[in-house]
Design an enzyme around this catalytic site. Structure first.
Site, mmCIF file in Angstrom:
data_model
loop_
_atom_site.group_PDB
_atom_site.id
_atom_site.type_symbol
_atom_site.label_atom_id
_atom_site.label_comp_id
_atom_site.label_asym_id
_atom_site.label_seq_id
_atom_site.Cartn_x
_atom_site.Cartn_y
_atom_site.Cartn_z
ATOM 1 N N TYR A 149 1.974 7.474 4.404
ATOM 2 C CA TYR A 149 2.319 6.478 3.381
ATOM 3 C C TYR A 149 2.993 7.147 2.180
ATOM 4 O O TYR A 149 4.097 6.782 1.790
ATOM 5 C CB TYR A 149 1.046 5.751 2.951
ATOM 6 C CG TYR A 149 1.259 4.617 1.978
ATOM 7 C CD1 TYR A 149 1.871 3.428 2.370
ATOM 8 C CD2 TYR A 149 0.827 4.714 0.649
ATOM 9 C CE1 TYR A 149 2.047 2.375 1.474
ATOM 10 C CE2 TYR A 149 0.996 3.669 -0.250
ATOM 11 C CZ TYR A 149 1.608 2.501 0.165
ATOM 12 O OH TYR A 149 1.777 1.462 -0.733
ATOM 13 N N VAL A 191 -10.062 -2.003 -2.087
ATOM 14 C CA VAL A 191 -11.367 -2.027 -2.744
ATOM 15 C C VAL A 191 -11.743 -3.413 -3.288
ATOM 16 O O VAL A 191 -12.895 -3.846 -3.128
ATOM 17 C CB VAL A 191 -11.444 -0.922 -3.833
ATOM 18 C CG1 VAL A 191 -10.521 -1.179 -5.008
ATOM 19 C CG2 VAL A 191 -12.858 -0.721 -4.299
ATOM 20 N N ARG A 293 -6.353 7.566 -11.662
ATOM 21 C CA ARG A 293 -5.021 6.951 -11.629
ATOM 22 C C ARG A 293 -4.882 5.950 -12.769
ATOM 23 O O ARG A 293 -5.729 5.082 -12.957
ATOM 24 C CB ARG A 293 -4.817 6.244 -10.293
ATOM 25 C CG ARG A 293 -3.424 5.693 -10.132
ATOM 26 C CD ARG A 293 -3.258 4.986 -8.826
ATOM 27 N NE ARG A 293 -3.206 5.872 -7.685
ATOM 28 C CZ ARG A 293 -3.467 5.475 -6.444
ATOM 29 N NH1 ARG A 293 -3.817 4.236 -6.201
ATOM 30 N NH2 ARG A 293 -3.366 6.317 -5.441
#
Ligand code: NAD
Ligand code: UDP
Length: 329
Positions: A149, A191, A293
């Site tokens: 990815y 999530v 992040r």
């Protein structure tokens, strides 16, 4: 009387979570929309209501194969986005990013269409710079389970930058940070959908690792607004921006800078679902899972006059309501 023809847009990955929201927004703005998808992770349920509109059509097609048509704007979203899905068939994931991007760039080149590509915060890998700025080159494993990815999306950015430099294709890129909302697949594996579905069925809430890794969660409507503002900018504005900020191509972070640990996210979801009997449990951390992040959105603010409006608690409430309805049937 002058007859005004609607602008034509092609949306790849249109039956997915974000693609479906984008198609609806474009139709609301009067576009004629061609939705392209191979239905790998997307579902026609997400776009069923759009078929009532005569300006909407659907093509079952794999973006790794060339596609032809005359469009004013192309939005390239086709690619599985959830770790469990993109790791399910990593070679197909790489092809969707790389061959898909080449096919869309070739189409944009031949037809002089404007192209928007959905890149990702994953191009920063497990970042060593925090918050992440566009000039940061990232910290990515080339051979890990997430690499199909991350590296696919990085290569797609490279292709876009080179088609722009070499052939003058009008391409724009957004690096999307974790985005959520209605139309996410209940078994998507990301999530927020996981935690809400677990809470709805009183199952354990699965925190990976110690649950202290962070993400910045953006509600889908904020992203779609940024994408539309970006595509509405004249080419000269985008070129001038690109020259000023010294990036090799027009690429901007689009996300909500609010940063939360995964554990805080679980606690907020349970706070909003007091009837749930779910308990927090800890599971092993997946390989190469980024620890922190958070987007720096200075460039998006400056270029688009945009910033996210929907805080996490509000976006979660809308998303929980969506999944409640879905489960209730
Ligand atoms: P999604 O999985 O819901 O949607 C992806 C869509 O692409 C699906 O409908 C799927 O069937 C389709 N698709 C996959 N491979 C294809 C192929 N080879 N040919 C045609 N269609 C194909 O995911 P999403 O969250 O809506 O993501 C859309 C895009 O945004 C992706 O490119 C993703 O990488 C990017 N993105 C999303 C997020 C996020 O948080 N949602 C973050 C960063 C980047
Ligand atoms: N995560 C988790 N439990 C889950 C699913 C995900 O703790 O059931 C964690 C995952 O390890 C990651 C974060 O939540 O640290 C975000 O995961 P997601 O798959 O949504 O997106 P990404 O890792 O691509 O940012």
């Amino acid at each position: 009387m002058e007859l005004k023809m609607p602008k034509k847009a092609l949306v790849t990955g249109a039956a997915g979570f974000l693609g479906s929201h984008l198609c609806r927004r474009l139709l609301d703005e009067g576009y004629e929309v061609t939705a392209l998808d191979n239905l790998f992770t997307g579902t026609k349920d997400n776009i069923l209501s759009l078929f009532e509109n005569r300006r909407f059509s659907f093509v079952l097609h794999d973006v790794t194969q060339p596609f032809w048509g005359q469009f004013d704007e192309i939005y390239n979203l086709a690619c599985p986005a959830s770790p469990i899905h993109y790791q399910h068939n990593p070679v197909e994931t790489l092809k969707a990013s790389v061959l898909g991007m080449m096919n869309m760039l070739d189409l944009a080149l031949k037809t002089k269409a404007r192209l928007l590509h959905t890149s990702t915060s994953e191009i920063y890998g497990d970042p060593l710079v925090h918050p992440q700025v566009e000039t940061y080159w990232g910290n990515v494993n080339t051979i890990g389970v997430r690499s199909c990815y991350d590296e696919g999306k990085r290569c797609a950015e490279t292709l876009a930058a080179d088609y722009r430099r070499e052939y003058g294709v009008d391409v724009r890129m957004v690096r999307i940070f974790n985005t959520y909302g209605p139309n996410m697949h209940p078994k998507d594996g990301r999530v927020i959908s996981n935690f809400i579905m677990q809470a709805l069925s009183n199952d354990d809430i699965t925190l990976f690792g110690d649950g202290l890794q962070t993400r910045s969660f953006q509600y889908c409507d904020d992203l779609i607004e940024a994408i539309r503002r970006y595509m509405a900018l004249p080419l000269e504005t985008v070129d001038a921006f690109c020259a000023k900020c010294g990036l090799g191509a027009p690429v901007i972070n689009v996300g909500n800078p609010g940063e939360y640990t995964v554990k805080q996210l679980a606690e907020e979801i349970l706070r909003q679902m007091p009837e749930s009997r779910s308990k927090l449990v800890y599971r092993p951390m997946p390989q190469d899972d980024p620890k922190r992040r958070k987007p720096d959105i200075t460039l998006a603010k400056e270029l688009l006059g945009w910033e996210p409006k929907i805080p996490l608690n509000e976006g979660l409430a809308k998303t929980i309501a969506y999944f409640r309805n879905l489960v209730a049937g």
